[in-house]
Design a protein around this motif. Structure first.
Motif, PDB file in Angstrom:
ATOM      1  N   GLN A  46      -2.990  10.626   0.923  1.00  0.00           N
ATOM      2  CA  GLN A  46      -1.758  10.580   0.138  1.00  0.00           C
ATOM      3  C   GLN A  46      -0.873   9.404   0.578  1.00  0.00           C
ATOM      4  O   GLN A  46      -0.232   8.762  -0.255  1.00  0.00           O
ATOM      5  N   LYS A  47      -0.871   9.095   1.875  1.00  0.00           N
ATOM      6  CA  LYS A  47      -0.145   7.916   2.350  1.00  0.00           C
ATOM      7  C   LYS A  47      -0.725   6.646   1.735  1.00  0.00           C
ATOM      8  O   LYS A  47       0.023   5.762   1.308  1.00  0.00           O
ATOM      9  N   LEU A  48      -2.047   6.555   1.694  1.00  0.00           N
ATOM     10  CA  LEU A  48      -2.693   5.394   1.077  1.00  0.00           C
ATOM     11  C   LEU A  48      -2.285   5.265  -0.385  1.00  0.00           C
ATOM     12  O   LEU A  48      -2.003   4.161  -0.862  1.00  0.00           O
ATOM     13  N   LYS A  49      -2.264   6.395  -1.105  1.00  0.00           N
ATOM     14  CA  LYS A  49      -1.878   6.367  -2.517  1.00  0.00           C
ATOM     15  C   LYS A  49      -0.462   5.842  -2.706  1.00  0.00           C
ATOM     16  O   LYS A  49      -0.160   5.210  -3.695  1.00  0.00           O
ATOM     17  N   ARG A  50       0.406   6.114  -1.744  1.00  0.00           N
ATOM     18  CA  ARG A  50       1.799   5.648  -1.815  1.00  0.00           C
ATOM     19  C   ARG A  50       1.947   4.202  -1.335  1.00  0.00           C
ATOM     20  O   ARG A  50       3.044   3.656  -1.337  1.00  0.00           O
ATOM     21  N   GLY A  51       0.843   3.599  -0.884  1.00  0.00           N
ATOM     22  CA  GLY A  51       0.889   2.228  -0.406  1.00  0.00           C
ATOM     23  C   GLY A  51       1.309   2.093   1.041  1.00  0.00           C
ATOM     24  O   GLY A  51       1.601   0.995   1.508  1.00  0.00           O
ATOM     25  N   GLU A  52       1.317   3.204   1.773  1.00  0.00           N
ATOM     26  CA  GLU A  52       1.706   3.178   3.184  1.00  0.00           C
ATOM     27  C   GLU A  52       0.497   2.836   4.049  1.00  0.00           C
ATOM     28  O   GLU A  52      -0.635   3.166   3.704  1.00  0.00           O
ATOM     29  N   PRO A  53       0.716   2.172   5.186  1.00  0.00           N
ATOM     30  CA  PRO A  53      -0.417   1.811   6.046  1.00  0.00           C
ATOM     31  C   PRO A  53      -1.045   3.029   6.727  1.00  0.00           C
ATOM     32  O   PRO A  53      -0.341   3.961   7.116  1.00  0.00           O
TER      33      PRO A  53
END
Length: 153
Positions: free
Chosen positions: A98-105
């Motif tokens: 979910q972090k990846l989906k939000r563009g977070e590292p």
């Protein structure tokens, strides 16, 4: 005697990506299309640029497993155009996906992201790409996907 599977690193594809286009939940999962907008290819004996020529077509399953199929091309520094078809999966802890989906590292070591790239070209210098199998170990970043390509020996 047990068969041994060996690989050797050959090059890295860094594909810059555009914004996510979503077709919504199609019944098989959430269908996403992510444009490939450029990038580079670097390795021993091969270098070039990824062309703005395709996209990564994904299905996100309810358990967050992502099945992907990227189709695009790159051009080598000596003018060969190489078509790439890269099929794979990406999976890991749901909170990290979910972090990846939000563009977070996210540390790539925490996500299982493997692919099977296949190459096509008519250029004689790169026919070896069409006559071998390859596997890729990949990492997703906010603006790019990096695939380390290994030749199966």
């Amino acid at each position: 005697m047990k068969p041994v599977l060996e690989t050797r690193y050959v090059f890295t594809i860094t594909a810059r990506i555009g914004g996510v286009i979503s077709a919504g939940d199609t019944g098989a999962g959430v269908r996403r299309i992510i444009p490939v907008i450029g990038g580079e290819v670097k390795g021993e004996g091969i270098s070039g640029r990824v062309l703005a020529s395709g996209a990564d077509f994904q299905i996100i399953r309810p358990n967050e497993l992502i099945e992907l199929e990227a189709k695009y091309a790159f051009e080598t520094d000596d003018g060969a155009v190489v078509y790439v078809e890269n099929v794979g999966i990406r999976f890991g802890p749901i909170q990290l996906l979910q972090k990846l989906k939000r563009g977070e590292p996210v540390d790539p070591k925490l996500i299982y992201f493997r692919t099977r790239p296949r190459f096509e070209t008519g250029h004689p210098n790169y026919q070896w790409l069409t006559t071998h199998l390859f596997i890729g170990s990949a990492a997703r970043h906010a603006d790019r996907v990096v695939v380390d390509v290994h030749q199966v020996l």
